[in-house]
Design a protein around this motif. Sequence first.
Motif, PDB file in Angstrom:
ATOM      1  N   ASN A  20      44.133   6.719  -8.000  1.00 33.28           N
ATOM      2  CA  ASN A  20      45.649   7.608  -8.080  1.00 33.28           C
ATOM      3  C   ASN A  20      46.410   7.677  -7.077  1.00 33.28           C
ATOM      4  O   ASN A  20      47.361   9.225  -7.218  1.00 33.28           O
ATOM      5  CB  ASN A  20      45.459   8.234  -8.723  1.00 33.28           C
ATOM      6  CG  ASN A  20      44.667   8.316  -9.766  1.00 33.28           C
ATOM      7  OD1 ASN A  20      44.948   7.163 -10.516  1.00 33.28           O
ATOM      8  ND2 ASN A  20      43.346   8.614 -10.005  1.00 33.28           N
ATOM      9  N   VAL A  21      46.725   6.477  -5.419  1.00 32.66           N
ATOM     10  CA  VAL A  21      48.092   7.289  -4.698  1.00 32.66           C
ATOM     11  C   VAL A  21      48.991   6.602  -5.027  1.00 32.66           C
ATOM     12  O   VAL A  21      48.314   5.738  -5.273  1.00 32.66           O
ATOM     13  CB  VAL A  21      47.295   7.396  -3.120  1.00 32.66           C
ATOM     14  CG1 VAL A  21      47.819   8.158  -2.873  1.00 32.66           C
ATOM     15  CG2 VAL A  21      45.820   7.982  -3.514  1.00 32.66           C
ATOM     16  N   GLU A  22      50.240   6.655  -4.785  1.00 31.63           N
ATOM     17  CA  GLU A  22      51.620   6.437  -5.419  1.00 31.63           C
ATOM     18  C   GLU A  22      51.825   5.485  -3.854  1.00 31.63           C
ATOM     19  O   GLU A  22      51.566   6.215  -2.909  1.00 31.63           O
ATOM     20  CB  GLU A  22      52.238   6.996  -5.706  1.00 31.63           C
ATOM     21  CG  GLU A  22      52.817   7.633  -6.453  1.00 31.63           C
ATOM     22  CD  GLU A  22      54.159   8.075  -6.691  1.00 31.63           C
ATOM     23  OE1 GLU A  22      55.134   7.707  -7.348  1.00 31.63           O
ATOM     24  OE2 GLU A  22      53.454   8.960  -7.780  1.00 31.63           O
ATOM     25  N   ALA A  23      51.705   4.524  -4.026  1.00 32.54           N
ATOM     26  CA  ALA A  23      51.816   3.447  -2.440  1.00 32.54           C
ATOM     27  C   ALA A  23      52.625   2.017  -2.823  1.00 32.54           C
ATOM     28  O   ALA A  23      52.858   1.672  -4.155  1.00 32.54           O
ATOM     29  CB  ALA A  23      50.155   2.910  -2.471  1.00 32.54           C
ATOM     30  N   LEU A  24      52.981   1.605  -1.453  1.00 36.58           N
ATOM     31  CA  LEU A  24      54.009   0.656  -1.816  1.00 36.58           C
ATOM     32  C   LEU A  24      53.916  -0.028  -0.531  1.00 36.58           C
ATOM     33  O   LEU A  24      53.631   0.656   0.816  1.00 36.58           O
ATOM     34  CB  LEU A  24      55.877   1.066  -1.742  1.00 36.58           C
ATOM     35  CG  LEU A  24      57.170   0.385  -1.277  1.00 36.58           C
ATOM     36  CD1 LEU A  24      56.863  -1.208  -2.739  1.00 36.58           C
ATOM     37  CD2 LEU A  24      58.128   0.461  -0.558  1.00 36.58           C
ATOM     38  N   TYR A  25      53.706  -1.320  -0.441  1.00 46.95           N
ATOM     39  CA  TYR A  25      54.288  -2.291   0.866  1.00 46.95           C
ATOM     40  C   TYR A  25      55.235  -2.519   0.892  1.00 46.95           C
ATOM     41  O   TYR A  25      56.094  -2.901   0.342  1.00 46.95           O
ATOM     42  CB  TYR A  25      52.541  -3.263   0.790  1.00 46.95           C
ATOM     43  CG  TYR A  25      52.494  -4.474   1.998  1.00 46.95           C
ATOM     44  CD1 TYR A  25      51.816  -4.226   2.973  1.00 46.95           C
ATOM     45  CD2 TYR A  25      53.236  -6.094   1.655  1.00 46.95           C
ATOM     46  CE1 TYR A  25      52.293  -4.440   4.597  1.00 46.95           C
ATOM     47  CE2 TYR A  25      53.560  -6.389   2.339  1.00 46.95           C
ATOM     48  CZ  TYR A  25      53.246  -5.869   3.958  1.00 46.95           C
ATOM     49  OH  TYR A  25      52.969  -7.068   5.011  1.00 46.95           O
ATOM     50  N   VAL A  26      55.550  -2.552   2.744  1.00 47.45           N
ATOM     51  CA  VAL A  26      56.599  -3.477   3.360  1.00 47.45           C
ATOM     52  C   VAL A  26      56.333  -3.891   4.404  1.00 47.45           C
ATOM     53  O   VAL A  26      56.105  -3.513   4.977  1.00 47.45           O
ATOM     54  CB  VAL A  26      57.488  -2.420   3.288  1.00 47.45           C
ATOM     55  CG1 VAL A  26      58.982  -2.600   4.335  1.00 47.45           C
ATOM     56  CG2 VAL A  26      57.615  -1.282   2.124  1.00 47.45           C
ATOM     57  N   ARG A  27      56.149  -5.533   3.890  1.00 44.00           N
ATOM     58  CA  ARG A  27      56.341  -6.719   5.204  1.00 44.00           C
ATOM     59  C   ARG A  27      57.201  -6.260   6.115  1.00 44.00           C
ATOM     60  O   ARG A  27      58.417  -5.802   6.393  1.00 44.00           O
ATOM     61  CB  ARG A  27      56.399  -7.578   5.666  1.00 44.00           C
ATOM     62  CG  ARG A  27      56.154  -8.920   5.895  1.00 44.00           C
ATOM     63  CD  ARG A  27      56.145 -10.003   5.558  1.00 44.00           C
ATOM     64  NE  ARG A  27      56.333 -11.073   7.016  1.00 44.00           N
ATOM     65  CZ  ARG A  27      55.127 -11.138   8.128  1.00 44.00           C
ATOM     66  NH1 ARG A  27      53.698 -11.023   7.615  1.00 44.00           N
ATOM     67  NH2 ARG A  27      55.358 -12.114   8.954  1.00 44.00           N
TER      68      ARG A  27
END
Length: 261
Positions: free
Chosen positions: A53-60
């Motif tokens: 339940n952690v809001e997360a985003l991956y950006v190369r």
Amino acid sequence: MRLQNKVVIITGGSQGIGRATAFRLGEEGAKVVIADINDEAGAQTVQDLKDVNVEALYVRTDVSQEEDVKQLMERTEEHFGGIDGLINNAAATVRKSVEDTTLAEWNKVIGVNLTGAFLCSKYVVAPMRRRGGGGIVNMASWHADRTITRFAAYASSKGGMTALTRQMALDVGVDQIRVNAVLPSTVDTPMLYETFKALPDPEEAMKQTLQHQPLGRIATGEDIANACLFLLSDESAFISGHSLRVDGAAFNKVARPLMFD
């Protein structure tokens, strides 16, 4: 929660200290952006964060490349609406003397460690200013102040990071942006074991390393993550331009493991 709804970018966040820090900050309510060049590990870390339940985003992001860094900031603002924290954790190393280090190796280490911290810091200031302030943590190393043989590029990059920390804190303090550094010693991470693999006897190297730890163990990623949490939280609201050693007093011991000499 100490970082409720704060948006924090962690470079090199897919493994080791970066991954541990992502989870620790997430526990305290942060929204986390993983910036890395390891797409598989980055995507997995984001999924693992979402599973708890952690809001997360991956950006190369190759932090040594200016356009990548600009895109990182733009995508983070687009996705989360702003940026409150940055941890310059991405790192590269090569274990060689000045004489043996090639220019390409030097440029890679300096590019990721020092230029990466410079670029990410440069382009995060404006977004933080729009938020009314923020916090930057540079992941330096005890190598910044005391090093051992054949770490020419790495030690130079980490020394540069602490100097950048001190200087930048003066420039951006007026914007309520605090800049600090964390200086770990030996940490249980994949990078450590890669370094050991290059030695004649990795097991003996670890044995000698442990013998030089006043607390009887090396640091965990969580040990370093807790320091980052403190430096991004309101508990350190009047701390800026500081280099915090998280080394279990190892810096105070003169002797180093023989395997490294």
